[in-house]
Design an enzyme around this catalytic site. Sequence first.
Site, PDB file in Angstrom:
ATOM      1  N   ARG A  90      -3.363   2.687  -3.673  1.00  0.00           N
ATOM      2  CA  ARG A  90      -2.333   1.883  -3.004  1.00  0.00           C
ATOM      3  C   ARG A  90      -1.742   2.757  -1.902  1.00  0.00           C
ATOM      4  O   ARG A  90      -1.161   3.804  -2.189  1.00  0.00           O
ATOM      5  CB  ARG A  90      -1.249   1.450  -3.991  1.00  0.00           C
ATOM      6  CG  ARG A  90      -0.004   0.957  -3.301  1.00  0.00           C
ATOM      7  CD  ARG A  90       0.930   0.209  -4.197  1.00  0.00           C
ATOM      8  NE  ARG A  90       0.374  -1.090  -4.538  1.00  0.00           N
ATOM      9  CZ  ARG A  90       1.070  -2.072  -5.098  1.00  0.00           C
ATOM     10  NH1 ARG A  90       2.338  -1.894  -5.393  1.00  0.00           N
ATOM     11  NH2 ARG A  90       0.499  -3.220  -5.376  1.00  0.00           N
ATOM     12  N   HIS A 146      -4.471  -6.993   0.537  1.00  0.00           N
ATOM     13  CA  HIS A 146      -4.240  -6.781  -0.900  1.00  0.00           C
ATOM     14  C   HIS A 146      -5.303  -7.590  -1.658  1.00  0.00           C
ATOM     15  O   HIS A 146      -5.009  -8.618  -2.274  1.00  0.00           O
ATOM     16  CB  HIS A 146      -2.820  -7.261  -1.237  1.00  0.00           C
ATOM     17  CG  HIS A 146      -2.295  -6.812  -2.570  1.00  0.00           C
ATOM     18  ND1 HIS A 146      -2.970  -5.962  -3.402  1.00  0.00           N
ATOM     19  CD2 HIS A 146      -1.128  -7.116  -3.216  1.00  0.00           C
ATOM     20  CE1 HIS A 146      -2.258  -5.759  -4.510  1.00  0.00           C
ATOM     21  NE2 HIS A 146      -1.143  -6.448  -4.416  1.00  0.00           N
ATOM     22  N   GLN A 176      -5.057  -8.776  -5.411  1.00  0.00           N
ATOM     23  CA  GLN A 176      -4.068  -9.836  -5.601  1.00  0.00           C
ATOM     24  C   GLN A 176      -4.722 -11.200  -5.378  1.00  0.00           C
ATOM     25  O   GLN A 176      -4.634 -12.101  -6.219  1.00  0.00           O
ATOM     26  CB  GLN A 176      -2.912  -9.633  -4.608  1.00  0.00           C
ATOM     27  CG  GLN A 176      -1.822 -10.672  -4.727  1.00  0.00           C
ATOM     28  CD  GLN A 176      -1.067 -10.561  -6.033  1.00  0.00           C
ATOM     29  OE1 GLN A 176      -0.609  -9.485  -6.394  1.00  0.00           O
ATOM     30  NE2 GLN A 176      -0.935 -11.661  -6.760  1.00  0.00           N
ATOM     31  N   ASP A 188       5.849 -14.907  -0.465  1.00  0.00           N
ATOM     32  CA  ASP A 188       5.945 -13.462  -0.735  1.00  0.00           C
ATOM     33  C   ASP A 188       7.196 -12.958  -0.006  1.00  0.00           C
ATOM     34  O   ASP A 188       7.750 -13.666   0.848  1.00  0.00           O
ATOM     35  CB  ASP A 188       4.670 -12.762  -0.230  1.00  0.00           C
ATOM     36  CG  ASP A 188       4.632 -11.258  -0.527  1.00  0.00           C
ATOM     37  OD1 ASP A 188       5.423 -10.787  -1.376  1.00  0.00           O
ATOM     38  OD2 ASP A 188       3.816 -10.549   0.090  1.00  0.00           O
ATOM     39  N   CYS A 238       3.188 -13.448  -5.441  1.00  0.00           N
ATOM     40  CA  CYS A 238       2.501 -12.270  -5.995  1.00  0.00           C
ATOM     41  C   CYS A 238       3.435 -11.383  -6.807  1.00  0.00           C
ATOM     42  O   CYS A 238       2.967 -10.584  -7.609  1.00  0.00           O
ATOM     43  CB  CYS A 238       1.867 -11.472  -4.863  1.00  0.00           C
ATOM     44  SG  CYS A 238       3.062 -10.956  -3.621  1.00  0.00           S
ATOM     45  N   ARG A 254      -4.158 -10.668 -12.688  1.00  0.00           N
ATOM     46  CA  ARG A 254      -4.526  -9.447 -11.960  1.00  0.00           C
ATOM     47  C   ARG A 254      -5.423  -8.588 -12.846  1.00  0.00           C
ATOM     48  O   ARG A 254      -6.436  -8.055 -12.422  1.00  0.00           O
ATOM     49  CB  ARG A 254      -3.261  -8.653 -11.594  1.00  0.00           C
ATOM     50  CG  ARG A 254      -2.416  -9.234 -10.482  1.00  0.00           C
ATOM     51  CD  ARG A 254      -3.094  -9.087  -9.139  1.00  0.00           C
ATOM     52  NE  ARG A 254      -3.402  -7.696  -8.837  1.00  0.00           N
ATOM     53  CZ  ARG A 254      -2.538  -6.808  -8.346  1.00  0.00           C
ATOM     54  NH1 ARG A 254      -1.308  -7.188  -8.042  1.00  0.00           N
ATOM     55  NH2 ARG A 254      -2.897  -5.550  -8.111  1.00  0.00           N
TER      56      ARG A 254
HETATM   57  N1   CP Z   1       1.794  -7.924  -6.917  1.00  0.00           N
HETATM   58  C1   CP Z   1       1.754  -6.591  -6.990  1.00  0.00           C
HETATM   59  O1   CP Z   1       0.847  -5.940  -6.444  1.00  0.00           O
HETATM   60  O2   CP Z   1       2.748  -6.027  -7.732  1.00  0.00           O
HETATM   61  P1   CP Z   1       3.118  -4.480  -7.839  1.00  0.00           P
HETATM   62  O3   CP Z   1       3.618  -4.066  -6.477  1.00  0.00           O
HETATM   63  O4   CP Z   1       4.150  -4.396  -8.898  1.00  0.00           O
HETATM   64  O5   CP Z   1       1.870  -3.721  -8.190  1.00  0.00           O
HETATM   65  N1  NVA Z   2       3.699  -7.952   0.757  1.00  0.00           N
HETATM   66  C1  NVA Z   2       4.182  -7.169  -0.348  1.00  0.00           C
HETATM   67  C2  NVA Z   2       3.326  -7.360  -1.550  1.00  0.00           C
HETATM   68  C3  NVA Z   2       3.739  -6.598  -2.763  1.00  0.00           C
HETATM   69  C4  NVA Z   2       2.821  -6.800  -3.919  1.00  0.00           C
HETATM   70  C5  NVA Z   2       4.243  -5.704   0.034  1.00  0.00           C
HETATM   71  O1  NVA Z   2       3.303  -5.220   0.675  1.00  0.00           O
HETATM   72  O2  NVA Z   2       5.235  -5.057  -0.274  1.00  0.00           O
END
Ligand code: CP
Ligand code: NVA
Length: 318
Positions: A108, A135, A138, A236, A274, A302
């Site tokens: 990440r 992502h 997701q 989101d 999400c 997920r």
């Molecule tokens: N939706 C998602 O990726 O959640 P987290 O940021 O908690 O991993």
């Molecule tokens: N768009 C959000 C998604 C988190 C799962 C972010 O990138 O923070």
Amino acid sequence: MAVDLRGRNLLTLKDFNTEELYQLIETGYELKLENKRGQAHPLLAGQTLAMVFQKPSLRTRVSFQVGMAQLGGQALYLGPDDIKLGKRETTEDIAIVTSRFVDGIMARVFGHEIVAELGEHSSVPVINGLSQWTHPCQALGDYLTVWEKKRRLEGINLTFLGDFNNVARSLVFGGLQLGVNVTVGCPEVTIEGKPADEYADVLEWAAEVGPRHNAVLRVLHDPAEAVAEADVVYTDVWESMGEKGTKTKDIFQPFQLDEALFAKARPDAVIMHCLPAIYDEELTYEISRKPNSALFDQAENRMHAQKAVMAALMHPGH
Ligand code: CP
Ligand code: NVA
């Protein structure tokens, strides 16, 4: 015959074709059923996944870690202060060294180029656990969820409301190839009043790929028009991780998912997000708890979808 995906990276859903995406979703569903029956499936016995995080996480971290344990392997958490990605040594060296120890890497990251560079130099599969650009895990879990709720994906109308961000892009990249029509309802301007041209690359891709799957991407700036005929209404946060303070939140207000806006979708429409959510910004708490809300099914899925990804990409004796 299953398509052999061993050794591949999952950086964006653009890199996977329709057959491969369906295979991952179907495998995720099968693994979910086995898991509910209490049936063990140690497909990755003895293997290790390194989980590299530059940003916080609940769902991604827990679902990968528990998923890997359920596949008979183990996961190693490397937080922002452990390997200091991009600070202590080059991303290239990190990829080479880490892949000498483990069988897969999930990362990440802030910039997408970081996970792309890990993928380029790693000798084991690299899975994107969220970048600023996309992502993919997701969206894969989300399409498993939509399939569970609607028993089809082709011809489904999914509307994403708010910021045309990493999650929206992934829903487009996966959706169009699965025959899902994606509508993004977003403001005409996003950053400091400048035109929102940050999704020009997505429009270009969609114009080329969509017609092959009878699916279209529409970008609309009127929330009611965007939601009309929707089978799925998805939203989101308005500011993603790493973007705090870069956007004028007021411009997103008309896209807040509340009862009045949701009433304009199809009567059996599914509500998705999400998570994590900021209630009373992008959606109301009441909407999130309606019977047709799939927020927590998405979160659970997920894990099932990612188990399918890990089982397909990673393999013993790499
Ligand atoms: N939706 C998602 O990726 O959640 P987290 O940021 O908690 O991993
Ligand atoms: N768009 C959000 C998604 C988190 C799962 C972010 O990138 O923070």
